[in-house]
Scaffold this active site. Sequence first.
Site, PDB file in Angstrom:
ATOM      1  N   GLU A 243       0.830  -1.204   0.000  1.00 35.90           N
ATOM      2  CA  GLU A 243       0.000   0.000   0.000  1.00 35.90           C
ATOM      3  C   GLU A 243       0.869   1.261   0.000  1.00 35.90           C
ATOM      4  O   GLU A 243       0.570   2.237  -0.670  1.00 35.90           O
ATOM      5  CB  GLU A 243      -0.919  -0.018   1.224  1.00 35.90           C
ATOM      6  CG  GLU A 243      -1.975   1.060   1.203  1.00 35.90           C
ATOM      7  CD  GLU A 243      -3.035   0.876   2.289  1.00 35.90           C
ATOM      8  OE1 GLU A 243      -2.812   0.096   3.219  1.00 35.90           O
ATOM      9  OE2 GLU A 243      -4.072   1.545   2.184  1.00 35.90           O
ATOM     10  N   ASN A 368       1.264   9.973   7.845  1.00 33.54           N
ATOM     11  CA  ASN A 368       2.667  10.334   7.613  1.00 33.54           C
ATOM     12  C   ASN A 368       3.457  10.475   8.913  1.00 33.54           C
ATOM     13  O   ASN A 368       4.665  10.239   8.931  1.00 33.54           O
ATOM     14  CB  ASN A 368       2.743  11.613   6.768  1.00 33.54           C
ATOM     15  CG  ASN A 368       2.420  11.312   5.316  1.00 33.54           C
ATOM     16  OD1 ASN A 368       1.988  10.206   4.981  1.00 33.54           O
ATOM     17  ND2 ASN A 368       2.621  12.282   4.442  1.00 33.54           N
TER      18      ASN A 368
END
Length: 385
Positions: A243, A368
């Site tokens: 992913e 992130n």
Amino acid sequence: MDLTYTKKQQAFRLEVRQWLADNLPDQKLASYDTREGFEQHRAWEGKLFDARLSMVMWPEELGGRGCDLIEWLIFEEEYYAVDAPMRVNQNGQLLLGSTLIEYGTDEQKKQFLPPMAASQHMWAQAWSEPNAGSDMAAITSKAIRDGDHYVINGQKTWSTRASFADWCFGLFRSDPTSSRHHGLSYLMVPLDAEGVTIRPIKALNGKDAFAEIFFDNVKVPVKNRVGDEGVGWRVAMATAGFERGLLLRSPARFQQTARKLVELYKANQQTADNDPSIRNQVSEYWSAAEAYALSAYNTVGRLNQGDKIGAESSINKIFWSELDLKMHETAMRILGSRAELLDNDAEEMRWLDGFLFAQAGPIYAGSNEIQRNIIAERMLGLPRA
Ligand SMILES: Cc1cc2nc3c(=O)[nH]c(=O)nc-3n(C[C@H](O)[C@H](O)[C@H](O)COP(=O)(O)OP(=O)(O)OC[C@H]3O[C@@H](n4cnc5c(N)ncnc54)[C@H](O)[C@@H]3O)c2cc1C
């Protein structure tokens, strides 16, 4: 790095280009976050499959055409260059599909991969729970073994397009006494099974882009488990690598956005140049997209020689998600107040759609902040915070 394409690769590029020229839909398909658009995309995927262009890297007997990673990059370049429809079954094809190829039994590959390649079965990813997003090891949904079945109870959330999908794959606690990464199993569940309830969640644009999935004594055969019982975490980490790494977001996608940003800038140069920073941003992001593509070719070269991508996929994920966000923000600045007023059919409207979706890039596929933790701890060897 030798960047010369072989004759076979060049021939493949021309074949893909010709097929797309002959078969691309005349009209833009409706959004795949609506039932109507989802079915239009399913039909398009079926057409790709008939031409053996759906999953070019899979073995032929499983519905692919046995291409290598370079040919896959070529396919993606041609696909995005003509703005072909977004791929609706990516959760299945790129995430679960890649995982099954590595960890699935022969029987599972034969049963699940061809209908996935043809998009007869559309897949949703069912990992996140209300208290297990970034901290996925906090999963509480249970799958308790009962003979040749598991009985599933619990709730998943933020499952992309689960409102329309046919199947989901997810992680469930098969050892009720276990905690954290232990005692989890990776299961494939039909969404029409008795006891499954799907409740859509609307995205910023008002469409049913996500859903919650509730499992109430849902029976799933043991043969639907990927990998051994209790070691689902390890299998799921392989899926997460696909992913974040190359497969989900090929460089071609961002190169095409960068090309369009240059076109948008040129079409609006007079006003855009009132702010010289815009011109600088456009050239910087175009260069960044090209650099990402070269870096991907470099990675693919290494992977072809047997290397693994590992924690490096976190660097890719941060790079593509931030670049996408910056490119769309610049497009919004070029369009100014028009950006929010465009009507639905205008080509420029795509920038607003893209801008809204780009906000999610730093969150999905693992946020992130978490990717930065992984880089700090696993690649740089820094102490845990
Ligand atoms: C567009 C989109 C599609 C998605 N599709 C799916 C899907 O198909 N299937 C699915 O299962 N899930 C899906 N998700 C869910 C996604 O995986 C989670 O939203 C994500 O993992 C973050 O979890 P959370 O929302 O619970 O946020 P939280 O974990 O509550 O995090 C909130 C904030 O805190 C930060 N944070 C948390 N812990 C730490 C830490 N230890 N160090 C530093 N910062 C930290 C996070 O980075 C984030 O910024 C999707 C999300 C989006 C936006």
